[in-house]
Design a protein around this motif. Structure first.
Motif, mmCIF file in Angstrom:
data_model
loop_
_atom_site.group_PDB
_atom_site.id
_atom_site.type_symbol
_atom_site.label_atom_id
_atom_site.label_comp_id
_atom_site.label_asym_id
_atom_site.label_seq_id
_atom_site.Cartn_x
_atom_site.Cartn_y
_atom_site.Cartn_z
ATOM 1 N N SER A 1 -8.411 -0.660 5.964
ATOM 2 C CA SER A 1 -6.961 0.054 5.305
ATOM 3 C C SER A 1 -7.233 0.090 3.561
ATOM 4 O O SER A 1 -7.684 -0.938 3.059
ATOM 5 N N LYS A 2 -6.519 0.665 2.924
ATOM 6 C CA LYS A 2 -6.336 0.686 1.399
ATOM 7 C C LYS A 2 -4.965 -0.253 1.139
ATOM 8 O O LYS A 2 -4.037 0.237 1.823
ATOM 9 N N GLY A 3 -5.138 -0.849 0.094
ATOM 10 C CA GLY A 3 -3.928 -1.360 -0.135
ATOM 11 C C GLY A 3 -4.192 -2.866 -0.842
ATOM 12 O O GLY A 3 -5.291 -3.482 -0.643
ATOM 13 N N ILE A 4 -3.087 -3.720 -1.158
ATOM 14 C CA ILE A 4 -3.682 -5.049 -1.302
ATOM 15 C C ILE A 4 -3.018 -5.806 -0.259
ATOM 16 O O ILE A 4 -1.788 -5.854 -0.144
ATOM 17 N N ARG A 5 -3.741 -6.769 0.296
ATOM 18 C CA ARG A 5 -2.949 -7.585 1.441
ATOM 19 C C ARG A 5 -2.996 -9.090 0.848
ATOM 20 O O ARG A 5 -3.811 -9.730 0.001
ATOM 21 N N ALA B 1 0.734 -1.254 -0.023
ATOM 22 C CA ALA B 1 0.023 0.120 -0.008
ATOM 23 C C ALA B 1 0.869 1.129 0.196
ATOM 24 O O ALA B 1 1.965 1.064 0.614
ATOM 25 N N ASP B 2 0.070 2.253 -0.683
ATOM 26 C CA ASP B 2 0.968 3.625 -0.543
ATOM 27 C C ASP B 2 -0.012 4.700 -0.104
ATOM 28 O O ASP B 2 -0.873 4.769 -0.966
ATOM 29 N N PRO B 3 0.012 5.119 1.063
ATOM 30 C CA PRO B 3 1.118 5.193 2.059
ATOM 31 C C PRO B 3 0.833 3.608 2.728
ATOM 32 O O PRO B 3 0.047 2.964 2.526
ATOM 33 N N PRO B 4 2.082 3.180 3.258
ATOM 34 C CA PRO B 4 1.955 2.009 3.936
ATOM 35 C C PRO B 4 0.863 1.745 4.807
ATOM 36 O O PRO B 4 0.489 2.626 5.502
#
Ligand code: G1P
Length: 294
Positions: free
Chosen positions: A253-257, A137-140
């Motif tokens: 959260s945003k991002g790929i887990r 993710a960006d930001p982490p």
């Protein structure tokens, strides 16, 4: 109060990845040329946390060795003029500013592992990152959480925050599942948390993804929960904390887990991170063209 410390429970036996975990800690299994745990550590460091508390057990010392300075290797690489490799090695060895190692002598679950960190954490809020979950993710992911946590802690005393994501119902029983009241886009005030429920008993499909920010009051609750099937569950302490009036929030959260704790998830993790390198992405594409005619 700033979150300066992160706890990394890496004492688990890694039975889901046997037989390789007989001799290699699961946290050192490589995603390309770096161990999975390094991705998690990068996330913590990029989020501004510089004290890492490793909870380790017998046979897990290699994880610490990986981040230690190896003077012999350095001089060998220097003598041979392998400057690129020397730089790579130095980067790993100088990554962690303060490293604390705590032994969990008996495998009594995640709750027990976190409790082992009490002395090292002291009386300040801290993060927990589980090594099985990698989040790109960006930001982490932890940085996103720290921002949310900072604004929550201005309004709520002794607040805690947990990252969650929606998972498919067939995978519910792999996770801690939460439910509660939505207070903002991406933010839920937790009412219930159940560890690995059967799909028909799950209160929602929002799963805990191995990123937490805790008020140190969690340690008091970890001391009060009962042992169930030989383990102290972190989720039991969270539920007790909520029941007694502490506010705990879940953050979508945003991002790929990626879940590296099972074969399929681990394989997907490798493919994902490989594709971030243009050369390896080309290798994968031409492999797929030849192998599957796609
Ligand atoms: C642990 C937690 C669980 C959480 C999961 C995330 O389970 O107990 O609540 O959802 O990590 O990966 P484990 O995977 O260690 O069995």
């Amino acid at each position: 109060m700033k979150v300066r410390k992160a706890v990394l429970p890496v004492a688990g036996l890694g039975t889901r990845m046997l037989p390789i975990t007989k001799v290699v800690p699961k946290e050192l299994l490589p995603v390309i040329e770096r161990p999975t745990v390094e991705y998690v550590i990068d996330e913590a460091i990029q989020s501004g946390v510089n004290t890492l508390i490793f909870i380790i057990s017998q046979g897990k010392g290699k994880i610490i060795d990986y981040f230690d300075i190896d003077l012999n290797l350095r001089s060998f690489l220097k003598e041979r003029g392998k400057t690129d490799l020397l730089e790579k090695v130095k980067e790993v060895e100088e990554k962690i500013k303060y490293l604390i190692e705590v032994r969990q002598k008996v495998p009594e679950g995640l709750g027990h592992a976190i409790l082992m960190a009490e002395e090292a954490v002291g009386k300040e809020p801290f993060a927990v990152l589980l090594g099985d979950d990698l989040v790109d993710a960006d930001p982490p992911c932890l940085k996103q959480m720290l921002e949310v946590y900072q604004s929550l802690s201005l309004k709520v005393s002794r607040v805690s925050l947990i990252a969650v994501e929606e998972v498919s119902w067939e995978h519910i029983s792999r996770y801690g599942i939460i439910d509660g009241e939505k207070v903002e886009e991406n933010l839920i005030r937790i009412k219930n948390v159940v560890e690995k429920p059967a799909p028909e008993e799950a209160p929602s499909n929002l799963a805990i993804i191995g990123r937490y920010i805790f008020d140190p009051v969690i340690f008091d609750y970890l001391k009060r929960i009962p042992k169930v099937n030989g383990e102290y569950q972190l989720t039991d302490a969270i539920q007790l904390m909520v029941d007694e009036g502490h506010e705990v929030y879940a953050y979508l959260s945003k991002g790929i887990r990626f879940d590296t704790g099972n074969r399929e998830g681990f394989f997907k993790t490798i493919l994902h991170y490989a594709c971030k390198d243009p050369k390896l992405e080309d290798v994968l594409k031409s492999f797929c063209q030849k192998r599957f005619q796609i």
